[in-house]
Design a protein around this motif. Sequence first.
Motif, PDB file in Angstrom:
ATOM      1  N   ASP A   1       0.811  -1.215   0.000  1.00 54.99           N
ATOM      2  CA  ASP A   1       0.000   0.000   0.000  1.00 54.99           C
ATOM      3  C   ASP A   1       0.848   1.270   0.000  1.00 54.99           C
ATOM      4  N   ARG A   2       2.011   1.241   0.652  1.00 52.91           N
ATOM      5  CA  ARG A   2       2.836   2.445   0.810  1.00 52.91           C
ATOM      6  C   ARG A   2       4.180   2.304   0.108  1.00 52.91           C
ATOM      7  N   GLN A   3       4.236   1.577  -0.984  1.00 49.01           N
ATOM      8  CA  GLN A   3       5.498   1.385  -1.685  1.00 49.01           C
ATOM      9  C   GLN A   3       5.622   2.334  -2.873  1.00 49.01           C
ATOM     10  N   LYS A   4       6.851   2.751  -3.141  1.00 48.35           N
ATOM     11  CA  LYS A   4       7.129   3.539  -4.327  1.00 48.35           C
ATOM     12  C   LYS A   4       8.566   3.285  -4.755  1.00 48.35           C
ATOM     13  N   SER A   5       8.831   3.500  -6.041  1.00 47.22           N
ATOM     14  CA  SER A   5      10.134   3.209  -6.599  1.00 47.22           C
ATOM     15  C   SER A   5      10.438   4.215  -7.699  1.00 47.22           C
ATOM     16  N   PHE A   6      11.717   4.629  -7.788  1.00 51.11           N
ATOM     17  CA  PHE A   6      12.109   5.609  -8.791  1.00 51.11           C
ATOM     18  C   PHE A   6      13.417   5.209  -9.461  1.00 51.11           C
ATOM     19  N   LEU A   7      13.476   5.425 -10.768  1.00 49.75           N
ATOM     20  CA  LEU A   7      14.676   5.195 -11.563  1.00 49.75           C
ATOM     21  C   LEU A   7      15.337   6.542 -11.810  1.00 49.75           C
ATOM     22  N   VAL A   8      16.620   6.632 -11.474  1.00 47.64           N
ATOM     23  CA  VAL A   8      17.338   7.906 -11.521  1.00 47.64           C
ATOM     24  C   VAL A   8      18.252   7.913 -12.744  1.00 47.64           C
ATOM     25  N   ASN A   9      17.981   8.800 -13.685  1.00 46.11           N
ATOM     26  CA  ASN A   9      18.753   8.891 -14.925  1.00 46.11           C
ATOM     27  C   ASN A   9      19.512  10.215 -14.987  1.00 46.11           C
ATOM     28  N   ARG A  10      20.309  10.449 -13.965  1.00 46.06           N
ATOM     29  CA  ARG A  10      21.028  11.716 -13.886  1.00 46.06           C
ATOM     30  C   ARG A  10      22.546  11.547 -13.986  1.00 46.06           C
TER      31      ARG A  10
ATOM     32  N   TYR B   1       3.530  -7.440  18.624  1.00 51.18           N
ATOM     33  CA  TYR B   1       4.234  -8.422  17.803  1.00 51.18           C
ATOM     34  C   TYR B   1       5.208  -7.809  16.808  1.00 51.18           C
ATOM     35  N   ARG B   2       5.007  -6.540  16.468  1.00 52.48           N
ATOM     36  CA  ARG B   2       5.926  -5.879  15.543  1.00 52.48           C
ATOM     37  C   ARG B   2       5.748  -4.371  15.662  1.00 52.48           C
ATOM     38  N   ASP B   3       6.764  -3.655  15.247  1.00 56.04           N
ATOM     39  CA  ASP B   3       6.753  -2.195  15.260  1.00 56.04           C
ATOM     40  C   ASP B   3       6.324  -1.693  13.882  1.00 56.04           C
ATOM     41  N   ASP B   4       6.119  -0.379  13.758  1.00 53.98           N
ATOM     42  CA  ASP B   4       6.011   0.208  12.429  1.00 53.98           C
ATOM     43  C   ASP B   4       7.282  -0.141  11.657  1.00 53.98           C
ATOM     44  N   LEU B   5       7.146  -0.366  10.369  1.00 58.82           N
ATOM     45  CA  LEU B   5       8.290  -0.721   9.532  1.00 58.82           C
ATOM     46  C   LEU B   5       8.425   0.295   8.397  1.00 58.82           C
ATOM     47  N   THR B   6       9.606   0.914   8.291  1.00 54.86           N
ATOM     48  CA  THR B   6       9.905   1.824   7.196  1.00 54.86           C
ATOM     49  C   THR B   6      11.277   1.471   6.636  1.00 54.86           C
ATOM     50  N   VAL B   7      11.358   1.264   5.332  1.00 56.08           N
ATOM     51  CA  VAL B   7      12.596   0.808   4.688  1.00 56.08           C
ATOM     52  C   VAL B   7      12.835   1.606   3.414  1.00 56.08           C
ATOM     53  N   THR B   8      14.075   2.023   3.209  1.00 53.12           N
ATOM     54  CA  THR B   8      14.517   2.644   1.964  1.00 53.12           C
ATOM     55  C   THR B   8      15.745   1.888   1.466  1.00 53.12           C
ATOM     56  N   VAL B   9      15.765   1.544   0.177  1.00 47.90           N
ATOM     57  CA  VAL B   9      16.924   0.888  -0.437  1.00 47.90           C
ATOM     58  C   VAL B   9      17.387   1.746  -1.606  1.00 47.90           C
ATOM     59  N   VAL B  10      18.678   2.085  -1.615  1.00 44.60           N
ATOM     60  CA  VAL B  10      19.274   2.931  -2.651  1.00 44.60           C
ATOM     61  C   VAL B  10      20.318   2.117  -3.398  1.00 44.60           C
ATOM     62  N   PHE B  11      20.241   2.105  -4.726  1.00 43.18           N
ATOM     63  CA  PHE B  11      21.209   1.381  -5.547  1.00 43.18           C
ATOM     64  C   PHE B  11      22.211   2.356  -6.155  1.00 43.18           C
ATOM     65  N   PHE B  12      23.495   2.024  -6.029  1.00 43.82           N
ATOM     66  CA  PHE B  12      24.560   2.839  -6.599  1.00 43.82           C
ATOM     67  C   PHE B  12      24.991   2.272  -7.946  1.00 43.82           C
ATOM     68  N   GLY B  13      25.570   3.128  -8.807  1.00 42.18           N
ATOM     69  CA  GLY B  13      26.072   2.685 -10.099  1.00 42.18           C
ATOM     70  C   GLY B  13      25.754   3.698 -11.174  1.00 42.18           C
ATOM     71  N   GLU B  14      25.814   3.237 -12.400  1.00 45.65           N
ATOM     72  CA  GLU B  14      25.502   4.073 -13.552  1.00 45.65           C
ATOM     73  C   GLU B  14      24.310   3.483 -14.284  1.00 45.65           C
ATOM     74  N   SER B  15      23.389   4.334 -14.695  1.00 50.08           N
ATOM     75  CA  SER B  15      22.177   3.886 -15.352  1.00 50.08           C
ATOM     76  C   SER B  15      22.474   3.363 -16.745  1.00 50.08           C
ATOM     77  N   ASP B  16      21.750   2.291 -17.143  1.00 56.12           N
ATOM     78  CA  ASP B  16      21.842   1.773 -18.502  1.00 56.12           C
ATOM     79  C   ASP B  16      21.048   2.647 -19.471  1.00 56.12           C
ATOM     80  N   GLN B  17      20.166   3.480 -18.932  1.00 55.18           N
ATOM     81  CA  GLN B  17      19.353   4.354 -19.757  1.00 55.18           C
ATOM     82  C   GLN B  17      20.122   5.636 -20.062  1.00 55.18           C
ATOM     83  N   THR B  18      19.581   6.429 -20.964  1.00 56.31           N
ATOM     84  CA  THR B  18      20.184   7.714 -21.292  1.00 56.31           C
ATOM     85  C   THR B  18      20.129   8.625 -20.066  1.00 56.31           C
ATOM     86  N   ASN B  19      21.248   9.228 -19.732  1.00 58.09           N
ATOM     87  CA  ASN B  19      21.286  10.142 -18.594  1.00 58.09           C
ATOM     88  C   ASN B  19      20.710  11.486 -19.029  1.00 58.09           C
ATOM     89  N   ASP B  20      19.389  11.556 -19.031  1.00 59.83           N
ATOM     90  CA  ASP B  20      18.706  12.750 -19.522  1.00 59.83           C
ATOM     91  C   ASP B  20      18.273  13.683 -18.396  1.00 59.83           C
TER      92      ASP B  20
END
Length: 559
Positions: free
Chosen positions: A138-147, A523-542
């Motif tokens: 319900d609260r997920q989002k994802s972004f591709l960074v082409n910079r 039984y569990r706490d609120d859960l918040t997670v962010t994952v960041v990937f490093f590297g160079e994009s295969d797409q055009t860096n626009d």
Amino acid sequence: MSLLVRSTALKRTSRTLLKCLSKKNFEKLIYRTYLADNGKFNTSNHIKKSNAFPYTRDLNLALLSGGVLILSYSYFSSKSVVSLDTVKGLRHYSSNTDGQDPSQQNGAKESGSQTANSSSGDSLVLLTEQEVNARLRDRQKSFLVNRGKGIVRYDVSQLPSNHPIEDNHVEQVITVPVSSDDSQPEDLYFFGIFDGHSGSFTSTKLSQDLVRYVAQRLGQFYEEEGGFLASSSKMDNAIVQAFEQLDNDIVYGSLRKLFREPTKENMVGCLPAISGSCALLTAYNSLNSTVKVAVSGDSRALIAGLDKNGEWVVRSLSTDQTGDNPEEVERIRSEHPGEPNAVRNGRVLGSLQPSRAFGDYRYKVKDVDGKTLADLPEHVRIYFRSKPRDFLTPPYVTARPEITTTKIDSDTKFMVLGSDGLFELLSNEEIAGLVVKWIERNSGLKPALQSPENKLPHITDLSPDKESLRPAFRYKSRKDSEGFLMEDKNVATHLIRNALSAGGSKEYVSTLVSIPSPMSRKYRDDLTVTVVFFGESDQTNDGTIQTNFEATTQPKSKL
């Protein structure tokens, strides 16, 4: 010159900026704008409103000293009834009348917090598999960074336990000139997780204001450096000063207003001072490929990658600041000599688990300009809790962060940020291994080494201060296997699902997601997670930051 403009009416915002800027400053301004257009943020020389992108809540603009423009977007984006003691593994974690349940001893941030009483006869409605998946995503989002700036993707996800959720988060990008030729500015990527307690007011305030405070401090140093990006040590100073200033404004600023005018509006303004929040803020600098991690509290940041032998390693970039950390205990007791109860039973004054946090006035404030809470009118005073036992020489809790700086090289593959609810359930090695398996199963990001198909890869934890990191403790004795689940396109959601699975059990996930608030907090706490990937994009860096729709859930309409 310092100006902050927050507005969803972007055309009006543009006109306001033009009125406030002198011609000289405007010519120095980097006027790069990401426009919401079919899910992409495009570089342009105009600011205008767009309704095409459903995930945009508002555009944040800040003009700093020396003509630095901050551009940032914020995104928010048939049943059966069973008895709890018939569900495998949960009976062991049901509450005891004597309060000695091991799954609760490290639970609530502040002892004395209200939780639902439960007995073995309590029951819950199990959600269907479709409903479980909907709640997890319900609260997920994802972004591709082409910079072309060293970050290629980031995923964020949350699963509430408290109602409303007490966690919050932020993802913002600041564009900063680094030379007199400002045609090639660098990026500062900010990722933050704010783990609130005793309410959501403080964490919400941090998500709105902390990056802005840091940016304003950086703007001052930017001007001192002659228009160039501040040095590493000055960036550290800017972050520390921003944390301390914001906390001072949250606590003392709001209380001063309330003492002057004890109105309903000023009482509402004090809510972030009454509740509290840990803060984890990371800043990735594309100029020198470093990441700074500032932490106040017990949220944690990890980086993972390959060592010189091609083996997977993980390392914590922060240390949990709690009453269990010997260094924090020593620091607090040295600041309060002759007070053995300054830290008791692993908690500050025997009550608050994090040793550093924003808000939490009752661990910081004895009086404000000579006035105490007893001087407030009774209709206002009832909103404030009594001071903790052995409250003698405040402040006992600080928002001042510890900061680490780490070089990100080609062997560093990803960074994970999580509220402590994640680390109660998974170890550093398990978290890194789960991300590696997700990479292997999803095209586009292939690791150098493949691990066995049905097992997590071997990960070596290189954290320098392991003894100060609280180990995962929930459901460890209940793991029947070292398996895992692979059902999500969003890697942050993937981590949350597996954190609840106790080693790959769908039944555990179904039950733990189905338990309603406030019972779920046992039984569990609120859960918040962010994952960041490093590297160079295969797409055009626009220069775009593009929504990854397959891993993003569209917010529900409010109509």
